[in-house]
Design a protein around this motif. Structure first.
Motif, short mmCIF file in Angstrom:
data_model
loop_
_atom_site.label_atom_id
_atom_site.label_comp_id
_atom_site.label_asym_id
_atom_site.label_seq_id
_atom_site.Cartn_x
_atom_site.Cartn_y
_atom_site.Cartn_z
N UNK A 196 -34.13 10.23 33.40
CA UNK A 196 -33.28 9.20 32.77
C UNK A 196 -33.15 9.39 31.27
N UNK A 197 -34.21 9.88 30.63
CA UNK A 197 -34.24 9.91 29.16
C UNK A 197 -33.96 11.29 28.57
N UNK A 198 -33.80 12.31 29.42
CA UNK A 198 -33.53 13.70 28.99
C UNK A 198 -34.77 14.30 28.31
N UNK A 199 -34.84 15.62 28.24
CA UNK A 199 -36.02 16.27 27.68
C UNK A 199 -36.33 15.88 26.24
N UNK A 200 -35.29 15.52 25.47
CA UNK A 200 -35.55 15.16 24.07
C UNK A 200 -35.80 13.66 23.88
#
Length: 265
Positions: A196-200
């Motif tokens: 949901x929050x992406x790798x970054x």
């Protein structure tokens, strides 16, 4: 987690909430939505929700009672809220606005200027009996008529305050600073959060005024807020509450999040 006798009563009601027609979901629409989002619909009426799930619902109500319960907030600003602090009328009635994300209120001497103007801390309520808290709550909040009427949402909130506060000792920076801790935090992030929050860590959440759109920035600058939301979830949203994990593992997750997006500072 400490097993309190209030759990069976609340879990029985929650099981009813998950069955439209048994207890009308319109009574507690946001809570009913949270039940159906966080847990599959039970196949039998004997189903009981887990203790961690039940307490996390109370944690959401501490965050934002109105978003968590679906009730209408009072149509005015809380008259007890400090007049020199700028918040919306609705936010002035939120538990966290007065008592803080760490539940210490004004008793946290190194807190922000806002926190130093807040109300009493709530740490002393951990381990007390929620059955005896309704009268105390009503007496301490005479202007919160929408809350003082009782019912399932208030029961959940009081249960959270008595058995659901996290232990700040487990979240001291030195507890999660090793490579082993950060590695475990990264594994949790990649397994639970990254989709949901992406790798970054820069996607999948709403940004309030004064915040940056980065989990890394939030973990570094608002760790208590992040810890509360990781443990309990976000009211009105489908974010998974991680209360079922032990606190040292969540501390490792927060420590790893602090390493994300360093340029946000």
């Amino acid at each position: 987690m400490h097993k309190h006798p209030l759990f069976p009563a609340i879990t029985a009601v929650l099981a009813l909430v998950a069955f439209p027609g048994v207890l009308p979901v319109a009574h507690y629409p946001a809570l009913a939505t949270q039940v159906t989002q966080d847990k599959p619909s039970p196949e039998t009426r004997e189903h009981e929700f887990g203790d961690a799930f039940v307490v996390s619902l109370g944690g959401k109500l501490y965050d934002n009672y109105w978003a968590g319960s679906g009730a209408e907030p009072p149509a005015m600003k809380n008259p007890a809220f400090p007049s020199d602090l700028t918040v919306s009328d609705t936010d002035s009635w939120r538990c966290v606005s007065c008592h803080g994300w760490d539940y210490d209120g004004a008793q946290k001497t190194d807190g922000s200027p806002q926190q130093q103007k807040q109300f009493v801390g709530l740490r002393h309520l951990q381990g007390t009996d929620p059955f005896n808290m309704l009268e105390l709550f009503t007496r301490a909040h005479p202007d919160q008529r929408a809350l003082a009427s009782g019912g399932l949402p208030l029961d959940l909130l009081l249960l959270f305050l008595t058995v659901g506060q996290y232990d700040p000792v487990n979240f001291k920076p030195e507890k999660s600073s090793s490579e082993k801790n950060l590695s475990r935090g990264r594994d949790i992030f990649e397994g639970v959060c990254m989709s949901c929050h992406d790798p970054n860590g820069k996607s999948g959440f709403q940004v309030r005024p004064g915040m940056r759109g980065s989990l890394g920035w939030q973990a570094r600058h608002q760790p208590e807020r992040m810890i509360h939301k990781i443990i309990n979830g976000v009211p009105g949203e489908s974010m998974l509450a991680l209360r079922f994990m032990d606190e040292p593992a969540i501390a490792d997750l927060v420590a790893y999040l602090k390493t994300l997006d360093p340029d946000a500072d």
